[in-house]
Design an enzyme around this catalytic site. Structure first.
Site, PDB file in Angstrom:
ATOM      1  N   ASP A   1       0.845  -1.199   0.000  1.00  0.00           N
ATOM      2  CA  ASP A   1       0.000   0.000   0.000  1.00  0.00           C
ATOM      3  C   ASP A   1       0.878   1.246   0.000  1.00  0.00           C
ATOM      4  O   ASP A   1       1.022   1.933   1.021  1.00  0.00           O
ATOM      5  CB  ASP A   1      -0.946  -0.029   1.209  1.00  0.00           C
ATOM      6  CG  ASP A   1      -1.986  -1.131   1.067  1.00  0.00           C
ATOM      7  OD1 ASP A   1      -2.391  -1.428  -0.075  1.00  0.00           O
ATOM      8  OD2 ASP A   1      -2.378  -1.700   2.092  1.00  0.00           O
TER       9      ASP A   1
ATOM     10  N   ASP B   1      -5.318  -6.576  -6.723  1.00  0.00           N
ATOM     11  CA  ASP B   1      -6.602  -6.341  -6.036  1.00  0.00           C
ATOM     12  C   ASP B   1      -7.295  -5.121  -6.644  1.00  0.00           C
ATOM     13  O   ASP B   1      -7.233  -4.018  -6.097  1.00  0.00           O
ATOM     14  CB  ASP B   1      -6.326  -6.143  -4.543  1.00  0.00           C
ATOM     15  CG  ASP B   1      -7.603  -6.007  -3.734  1.00  0.00           C
ATOM     16  OD1 ASP B   1      -8.672  -6.394  -4.243  1.00  0.00           O
ATOM     17  OD2 ASP B   1      -7.522  -5.507  -2.592  1.00  0.00           O
ATOM     18  N   LEU B   2      -7.946  -5.332  -7.791  1.00  0.00           N
ATOM     19  CA  LEU B   2      -8.640  -4.221  -8.457  1.00  0.00           C
ATOM     20  C   LEU B   2     -10.156  -4.328  -8.289  1.00  0.00           C
ATOM     21  O   LEU B   2     -10.890  -3.454  -8.747  1.00  0.00           O
ATOM     22  CB  LEU B   2      -8.288  -4.183  -9.955  1.00  0.00           C
ATOM     23  CG  LEU B   2      -6.799  -4.046 -10.298  1.00  0.00           C
ATOM     24  CD1 LEU B   2      -6.614  -3.963 -11.811  1.00  0.00           C
ATOM     25  CD2 LEU B   2      -6.188  -2.825  -9.628  1.00  0.00           C
TER      26      LEU B   2
ATOM     27  N   ILE C   1     -19.478  -4.980 -17.002  1.00  0.00           N
ATOM     28  CA  ILE C   1     -20.224  -5.956 -17.809  1.00  0.00           C
ATOM     29  C   ILE C   1     -19.304  -7.162 -18.080  1.00  0.00           C
ATOM     30  O   ILE C   1     -18.071  -7.040 -18.044  1.00  0.00           O
ATOM     31  CB  ILE C   1     -20.757  -5.338 -19.118  1.00  0.00           C
ATOM     32  CG1 ILE C   1     -19.609  -4.794 -19.971  1.00  0.00           C
ATOM     33  CG2 ILE C   1     -21.795  -4.267 -18.826  1.00  0.00           C
ATOM     34  CD1 ILE C   1     -20.044  -4.404 -21.370  1.00  0.00           C
TER      35      ILE C   1
ATOM     36  N   THR D   1     -16.220  -4.407   3.611  1.00  0.00           N
ATOM     37  CA  THR D   1     -16.332  -4.308   5.077  1.00  0.00           C
ATOM     38  C   THR D   1     -16.657  -2.879   5.514  1.00  0.00           C
ATOM     39  O   THR D   1     -17.031  -2.655   6.655  1.00  0.00           O
ATOM     40  CB  THR D   1     -15.035  -4.760   5.762  1.00  0.00           C
ATOM     41  OG1 THR D   1     -13.948  -4.206   5.059  1.00  0.00           O
ATOM     42  CG2 THR D   1     -14.916  -6.257   5.798  1.00  0.00           C
TER      43      THR D   1
ATOM     44  N   ARG E   1       0.340  -2.843   6.975  1.00  0.00           N
ATOM     45  CA  ARG E   1       1.153  -1.990   7.856  1.00  0.00           C
ATOM     46  C   ARG E   1       2.002  -2.710   8.887  1.00  0.00           C
ATOM     47  O   ARG E   1       3.134  -2.274   9.138  1.00  0.00           O
ATOM     48  CB  ARG E   1       0.241  -0.953   8.531  1.00  0.00           C
ATOM     49  CG  ARG E   1      -0.226   0.116   7.554  1.00  0.00           C
ATOM     50  CD  ARG E   1      -1.462   0.830   8.018  1.00  0.00           C
ATOM     51  NE  ARG E   1      -2.616  -0.048   8.000  1.00  0.00           N
ATOM     52  CZ  ARG E   1      -3.851   0.330   8.344  1.00  0.00           C
ATOM     53  NH1 ARG E   1      -4.068   1.569   8.732  1.00  0.00           N
ATOM     54  NH2 ARG E   1      -4.848  -0.521   8.292  1.00  0.00           N
TER      55      ARG E   1
HETATM   56  O1  C5P Z   1      -2.335  -2.473   6.797  1.00  0.00           O
HETATM   57  P1  C5P Z   1      -3.334  -3.597   6.886  1.00  0.00           P
HETATM   58  O2  C5P Z   1      -2.738  -4.925   7.327  1.00  0.00           O
HETATM   59  O3  C5P Z   1      -4.556  -3.218   7.663  1.00  0.00           O
HETATM   60  O4  C5P Z   1      -3.746  -3.802   5.362  1.00  0.00           O
HETATM   61  C1  C5P Z   1      -4.694  -4.726   4.950  1.00  0.00           C
HETATM   62  C2  C5P Z   1      -4.823  -4.721   3.453  1.00  0.00           C
HETATM   63  O5  C5P Z   1      -5.988  -5.464   3.129  1.00  0.00           O
HETATM   64  C3  C5P Z   1      -5.015  -3.335   2.846  1.00  0.00           C
HETATM   65  O6  C5P Z   1      -4.427  -3.374   1.527  1.00  0.00           O
HETATM   66  C4  C5P Z   1      -6.508  -3.188   2.760  1.00  0.00           C
HETATM   67  O7  C5P Z   1      -6.929  -2.343   1.728  1.00  0.00           O
HETATM   68  C5  C5P Z   1      -6.932  -4.633   2.461  1.00  0.00           C
HETATM   69  N1  C5P Z   1      -8.295  -4.947   2.835  1.00  0.00           N
HETATM   70  C6  C5P Z   1      -8.778  -4.817   4.122  1.00  0.00           C
HETATM   71  N2  C5P Z   1     -10.082  -5.120   4.419  1.00  0.00           N
HETATM   72  C7  C5P Z   1     -10.878  -5.563   3.465  1.00  0.00           C
HETATM   73  C8  C5P Z   1     -10.415  -5.715   2.167  1.00  0.00           C
HETATM   74  C9  C5P Z   1      -9.112  -5.390   1.883  1.00  0.00           C
HETATM   75  O8  C5P Z   1      -8.051  -4.447   5.018  1.00  0.00           O
HETATM   76  N3  C5P Z   1     -12.120  -5.882   3.773  1.00  0.00           N
END
Ligand code: C5P
Length: 231
Positions: free
Chosen positions: A10, A59-60, A65, A118, A208
């Site tokens: 990220d 992860d896009l 369609i 989420t 992180r």
């Molecule tokens: O920094 P952290 O461990 O919280 O990052 C989690 C990663 O998973 C990030 O790239 C975040 O966008 C992704 N993610 C998430 N929750 C979701 C879907 C994706 O934390 N429901």
């Protein structure tokens, strides 16, 4: 199958990504590239990962369609992507088109579906006209995605157990992972690596806690150790 760790890159630009790759241990096999980095750099951002023989989770969260999504899956596969996300809410025709497109690739990427963001609350469900509970929606859309040929689901560790009982073969990709003594940050429903693995998650996404660690090798080793506790 042994569960895998995926580190979320990220960062806003390729230079930051390269700095991170130079700091992080070789034991990390999988990296996640998300919308921010991909929009900034395009497919060129995947090259440093491929040169290091890393696996790529793009992860896009595709949602369009069927024809457009199928073309995007094929194009991503041609860039060496190993796994990517689609939105289950795109519906059966879109999911089937994505799965068929993946199968036609020389190196088929795995496809995993997001069932419910989420970030959505029950108020959002009302706005969207969804009358199911959040967990019923996850199960229903999980069923839709997997019966359409999608390989797995993105899920929190807290829903992974219910999904694993219902879908024995599915890949389950789980973010929101923290060590027992870790900083939660903005994540609301975190779980330890061991808990996620016990619940049946096959891929754990960590950002992180590793990316911002003073000693990423030590943190990575601790996470792998914690995952193994569950096996
Ligand atoms: O920094 P952290 O461990 O919280 O990052 C989690 C990663 O998973 C990030 O790239 C975040 O966008 C992704 N993610 C998430 N929750 C979701 C879907 C994706 O934390 N429901």
């Amino acid at each position: 199958m042994e569960p895998s760790l995926i580190v979320a890159l990220d960062v806003p630009a390729i230079e930051k990504m390269k700095e991170a790759l130079n700091r992080l241990p070789d034991s990390i096999e999988w990296y996640k590239v998300g919308l921010e980095l991909f929009c900034a750099e395009g497919p060129a951002v995947l090259e440093p990962l491929k040169r290091r023989n890393k696996k790529i989770f793009l992860d896009l969260k595709l949602h369009d369609i069927p024809h457009t999504v199928a073309c995007a899956v094929k194009t991503a596969a041609s860039h060496g992507v190993n796994m990517m996300t689609v939105h289950a809410i795109g519906g059966r025709a879109m999911l089937e088109a994505a799965a068929e497109a993946a199968c036609e690739c020389d190196a088929p990427p795995k496809l995993v579906a997001v069932t419910t963001l989420t970030s959505l609350s029950l108020d959002d469900f009302v706005d969207l006209g969804i009358t199911r509970t959040v967990s019923d929606q996850a199960l229903a859309l999980g069923e839709l995605a997997l019966s359409s040929g999608i390989d797995g689901l993105v899920t929190s560790a807290h829903e992974a157990g219910a999904l694993r009982s219902r879908f024995s073969e599915a890949l389950l990709v789980t973010p929101g992972i923290r060590m027992p003594d870790g900083d939660v940050g903005d994540q609301k429903r975190v779980a330890t690596p061991a808990f996620a693995v016990e619940q049946g998650s096959t891929h754990l996404v960590v950002g992180r806690p590793i990316m911002q660690a003073d000693d990423p090798s030590a943190v990575t080793a601790a996470i792998f150790g914690n995952m193994k506790n569950a096996l």
